[in-house]
Structures are given as structure tokens and as C-alpha cells.
Design an enzyme around this catalytic site. Structure first.
Site, PDB file in Angstrom:
ATOM      1  N   HIS A  19       1.884  27.629 -43.462  1.00  0.00           N
ATOM      2  CA  HIS A  19       3.113  28.401 -43.199  1.00  0.00           C
ATOM      3  C   HIS A  19       3.282  29.504 -44.247  1.00  0.00           C
ATOM      4  CE1 HIS A  19       4.762  24.541 -41.198  1.00  0.00           C
ATOM      5  NE2 HIS A  19       4.558  25.429 -40.236  1.00  0.00           N
ATOM      6  N   LYS A  43      14.984  15.887 -32.028  1.00  0.00           N
ATOM      7  CA  LYS A  43      13.907  15.375 -32.878  1.00  0.00           C
ATOM      8  C   LYS A  43      14.504  14.655 -34.077  1.00  0.00           C
ATOM      9  CE  LYS A  43       9.940  18.475 -32.380  1.00  0.00           C
ATOM     10  NZ  LYS A  43       9.126  19.439 -33.125  1.00  0.00           N
ATOM     11  N   ARG A  92      -4.093  28.691 -35.006  1.00  0.00           N
ATOM     12  CA  ARG A  92      -5.147  28.127 -35.850  1.00  0.00           C
ATOM     13  C   ARG A  92      -6.441  28.017 -35.047  1.00  0.00           C
ATOM     14  NH1 ARG A  92      -1.167  23.314 -37.011  1.00  0.00           N
ATOM     15  NH2 ARG A  92      -1.037  23.772 -34.793  1.00  0.00           N
ATOM     16  N   SER A 130       2.040  20.362 -39.938  1.00  0.00           N
ATOM     17  CA  SER A 130       3.082  19.548 -40.574  1.00  0.00           C
ATOM     18  C   SER A 130       2.948  18.095 -40.128  1.00  0.00           C
ATOM     19  CB  SER A 130       4.470  20.056 -40.194  1.00  0.00           C
ATOM     20  OG  SER A 130       4.676  21.331 -40.716  1.00  0.00           O
TER      21      SER A 130
HETATM   22  O1  PNS Z   1       7.063  24.529 -35.502  1.00  0.00           O
HETATM   23  P1  PNS Z   1       6.953  24.455 -34.017  1.00  0.00           P
HETATM   24  O2  PNS Z   1       7.362  23.095 -33.508  1.00  0.00           O
HETATM   25  O3  PNS Z   1       5.592  24.875 -33.537  1.00  0.00           O
HETATM   26  O4  PNS Z   1       8.018  25.518 -33.418  1.00  0.00           O
HETATM   27  C1  PNS Z   1       8.281  25.581 -32.049  1.00  0.00           C
HETATM   28  C2  PNS Z   1       9.473  26.510 -31.760  1.00  0.00           C
HETATM   29  C3  PNS Z   1      10.678  26.138 -32.608  1.00  0.00           C
HETATM   30  C4  PNS Z   1       9.095  27.942 -32.039  1.00  0.00           C
HETATM   31  C5  PNS Z   1       9.805  26.361 -30.235  1.00  0.00           C
HETATM   32  O5  PNS Z   1       9.902  25.010 -29.902  1.00  0.00           O
HETATM   33  C6  PNS Z   1      11.085  27.077 -29.835  1.00  0.00           C
HETATM   34  O6  PNS Z   1      11.128  28.287 -29.799  1.00  0.00           O
HETATM   35  N1  PNS Z   1      12.150  26.289 -29.527  1.00  0.00           N
HETATM   36  C7  PNS Z   1      13.463  26.783 -29.186  1.00  0.00           C
HETATM   37  C8  PNS Z   1      13.701  26.777 -27.661  1.00  0.00           C
HETATM   38  C9  PNS Z   1      12.913  27.891 -27.014  1.00  0.00           C
HETATM   39  O7  PNS Z   1      13.264  29.048 -27.134  1.00  0.00           O
HETATM   40  N2  PNS Z   1      11.782  27.528 -26.340  1.00  0.00           N
HETATM   41  C10 PNS Z   1      10.778  28.457 -25.843  1.00  0.00           C
HETATM   42  C11 PNS Z   1      11.088  29.077 -24.500  1.00  0.00           C
HETATM   43  S1  PNS Z   1      11.743  27.998 -23.286  1.00  0.00           S
END
Ligand code: PNS
Length: 173
Positions: A19, A43, A92, A130
Site C-alpha cells: 500500500h 466486515k 499485483r 493484508s
Molecule cells: O482493500 P479492498 O478490499 O481491495 O478495497 C475494496 C474497495 C473498498 C475499493 C471496494 O470494495 C469498494 O469500492 N467498496 C465500496 C462500495 C462500492 O463502491 N463498490 C464498487 C461498485 S458497486
């Protein structure tokens, strides 16, 4: 020239060196970079939102154009709120690509003017996540070099009660 603000959304539970690598790259590419931690009540994270925020604030204190924030709901709505023109995501391995592509396309459908920008972390972090850090640390594995020292300490404090006790009550000489 137009200034570009980007958001870098994620769970950051906990923040890893991958990150931080991406934050550094993003800070060079964008005028402003907002690291946005998702407040996700579904979560049950290892670190509370305020813990993650504090760690990220400390870890990014050296970057003048990086700030930390939290959000809930749709990421694209948050991007609109802070007037971001781009969303930074890390890729990645090939396995990330499918999920990230789906998410980027969905986000484009929801907000056509927001561009998703993919960046690759340094090679040594290409397998790092993570989730794996949490798992390794929970089982007593050595995660040094994968997370900043600050995060390593917090992981030990959280997962190893003996470590916490030893730090709080140093042995008398
Ligand atoms: O660290 P992560 O878990 O890879 O992050 C994922 C994240 C937070 C970017 C994604 O889950 C997200 O954007 N969640 C908020 C809801 C949303 O906008 N979802 C995507 C379109 S439906």
C-alpha cells in the site's frame, strides 16, 4: 494546468508495504492523493477504523500531498464529494485483474467521468495482501519487511498478549 485529485480507496486492514509503495507512486503522479478507508459495518476488521486511520496518518506524514479520510457507501459518490478525477487501484498479479476490471467497469457505469488508474507495486510486494499478513501474523509468522515497523508492532500488540505485557512492564535490571 488542471490539478488532479485522486482517491486511493481500500480496507487497509492493516496497511502493508505494498500500500505504501502505491501511495508513494500515486503521490508523484497526482496533485492530491486521498487515501480513503472504507467504513464497512459488514466486515469485522482486525483493526478498528480509527486504528487504521491513525496508522496511515503516521505512515504518510512525510507526504505533503497525501491525506487520509474514511467513507461509506459507493466509492464513486465519495469521489464526487471530494471532487476527485481519478481512482487509484493496485494490480499485483493477473488474478487481481478480473476483479479490478469488473469493479472499474461498474464504477465507470456509475460515474463515467471518474477514471480508474491501475499501478503496479514494486515486484517484491507482488504477492502481498493484508489478508495474508493478518493470517501469517495470527499464526505467529514473521511479517517483517512486508509491513512498516509501526504496523508490525501493532500486530504483535493485538495478537500476542505476551508481547503487550512485556512492552508495558519492562523487566527490572
Ligand atoms: O482493500 P479492498 O478490499 O481491495 O478495497 C475494496 C474497495 C473498498 C475499493 C471496494 O470494495 C469498494 O469500492 N467498496 C465500496 C462500495 C462500492 O463502491 N463498490 C464498487 C461498485 S458497486
Amino acid at each position: 494546468m488542471k490539478k488532479v485529485t485522486a482517491i486511493y480507496p481500500g480496507s487497509f486492514d492493516p496497511p502493508t508495504n505494498g500500500h505504501l509503495d502505491l501511495i508513494q507512486r500515486g503521490s508523484l503522479l497526482f496533485d492530491e492523493l486521498i487515501v480513503a478507508i472504507l467504513r464497512n459495518p459488514d466486515k469485522s476488521p482486525l483493526f478498528s477504523l480509527s486504528d487504521r486511520r491513525r496508522m496511515l496518518e503516521e505512515l504518510t506524514a512525510g507526504f505533503k500531498n497525501v491525506s487520509i479520510d474514511t467513507f461509506d457507501g459507493l466509492t464513486v459518490e465519495y469521489a464526487k464529494k471530494v471532487k476527485a478525477g481519478a481512482m487509484l487501484r493496485g494490480i499485483r498479479a493477473l488474478t487481481d485483474y478480473e476483479y479490478e476490471l469488473q469493479m472499474a467497469m461498474m464504477n465507470r457505469k456509475l460515474s463515467p467521468n471518474l477514471e480508474t488508474v491501475f499501478m503496479m507495486p514494486a515486484e517484491q510486494y507482488s504477492y502481498l495482501s493484508s489478508r495474508l499478513v493478518r493470517e501469517a501474523a495470527r499464526l505467529g509468522g514473521d511479517v517483517s519487511g512486508l509491513v512498516p515497523e509501526l504496523v508490525e508492532r501493532r500486530l504483535k500488540e493485538k495478537l500476542d498478549p505476551a508481547y503487550k505485557l512485556a512492552v508495558r512492564t519492562p523487566r527490572k535490571k
